[in-house]
Scaffold this motif. Structure first.
Motif, short mmCIF file in Angstrom:
data_model
loop_
_atom_site.label_atom_id
_atom_site.label_comp_id
_atom_site.label_asym_id
_atom_site.label_seq_id
_atom_site.Cartn_x
_atom_site.Cartn_y
_atom_site.Cartn_z
N GLY A 1 3.28 3.35 -50.53
CA GLY A 1 4.18 2.22 -50.32
C GLY A 1 5.64 2.57 -50.24
N ILE A 2 6.02 3.80 -50.57
CA ILE A 2 7.43 4.14 -50.51
C ILE A 2 7.77 4.93 -49.26
CG2 ILE A 2 7.82 3.98 -52.99
CD1 ILE A 2 7.60 6.98 -53.18
N GLY A 3 6.79 5.00 -48.34
CA GLY A 3 7.06 5.59 -47.05
C GLY A 3 7.22 7.10 -47.05
N LEU A 4 6.57 7.79 -47.98
CA LEU A 4 6.66 9.24 -47.99
C LEU A 4 5.98 9.79 -46.74
CD1 LEU A 4 5.78 10.09 -51.68
CD2 LEU A 4 8.01 10.08 -50.62
N GLU A 5 6.60 10.80 -46.15
CA GLU A 5 5.98 11.41 -44.98
C GLU A 5 4.70 12.15 -45.36
OE1 GLU A 5 8.58 13.72 -42.60
OE2 GLU A 5 10.10 12.17 -42.54
N ASP B 1 -2.42 4.67 -44.14
CA ASP B 1 -2.91 5.46 -43.00
C ASP B 1 -1.86 6.48 -42.54
OD1 ASP B 1 -5.31 4.10 -43.05
OD2 ASP B 1 -4.81 2.78 -41.36
N LYS B 2 -0.59 6.08 -42.52
CA LYS B 2 0.48 6.99 -42.13
C LYS B 2 0.60 8.13 -43.15
CE LYS B 2 5.41 7.36 -41.00
NZ LYS B 2 5.33 8.77 -41.15
N ALA B 3 0.54 7.78 -44.43
CA ALA B 3 0.63 8.81 -45.48
C ALA B 3 -0.54 9.79 -45.36
CB ALA B 3 0.64 8.16 -46.87
N LYS B 4 -1.73 9.29 -45.07
CA LYS B 4 -2.89 10.17 -44.90
C LYS B 4 -2.71 11.10 -43.70
CE LYS B 4 -6.51 7.33 -47.00
NZ LYS B 4 -7.77 6.59 -46.74
N ALA B 5 -2.29 10.55 -42.58
CA ALA B 5 -2.09 11.37 -41.38
C ALA B 5 -1.01 12.42 -41.61
CB ALA B 5 -1.72 10.48 -40.19
N ALA C 1 -7.06 8.76 -51.01
CA ALA C 1 -6.22 7.89 -51.85
C ALA C 1 -6.97 7.52 -53.13
CB ALA C 1 -5.86 6.63 -51.09
N ALA C 2 -6.25 7.60 -54.25
CA ALA C 2 -6.82 7.25 -55.55
C ALA C 2 -5.69 6.86 -56.50
CB ALA C 2 -7.61 8.42 -56.12
#
Length: 159
Positions: free
Chosen positions: A47-51, A75-79, A106-107
């Protein structure tokens, strides 16, 4: 070979890189084996937009306007995390014969994610780094300590 489905818990640290080397030596030449390189994304980090939240952020609670926004950020964080894994380890794994899967999972906590993923994928062994942060950290708990106590399969820790 006894172990054909090995998980490497990877967070970009030196101990996790050493764990990857150990796993590579164990199954890298076995074309029938699979090595899962797994980075755990703490749910709050998305949620904090980490790359690429390979190094977890703790102590931050998030408020989402809706689940679609949360899922988009996750999804962006995972990619981004999978891309970071490939950037960090592909050269090191050049020439291995086993199947290699890079995964962002994610966990709520890293230890939960490691144990859940291992169970879901029926891995034979977990190989992970340990930081060796001393007695105080050991009393407070560590990811490797939690995984060792929560898991039913062999866990190899590498320092």
């Amino acid at each position: 070979m006894l172990y054909k489905n090995i998980m490497v818990a990877y967070d970009g640290s030196e101990p996790s890189t050493e764990a990857l080397v150990v796993a590579k030596d164990m199954i890298g030449e076995d074309a029938d084996a699979t090595m899962h390189i797994v980075s755990i994304i703490p749910i709050g980090a998305a949620g904090i937009g980490l790359e690429s939240p390979i190094q977890p952020v703790s102590g931050m609670s998030q408020v989402y306007t809706d689940m679609d926004t949360f899922n988009t950020l996750l999804d962006k964080a995972k990619a981004d995390t999978i891309s970071s894994i490939h950037d960090a380890v592909d050269d090191m794994l050049d020439g291995v014969k086993c199947k290699v899967e890079a995964v962002a999972y994610a966990a709520a906590k890293p230890s939960y994610g490691i144990v859940e993923y291992a169970s879901e994928k029926s891995v034979d062994m977990i190989v992970m780094g340990r930081r060796g942060l001393g007695a105080l950290r050991a009393m407070l708990g560590s990811v490797s300590y939690a995984v060792l106590h929560e898991c039913d399969i062999p866990v190899v820790t590498v320092k």
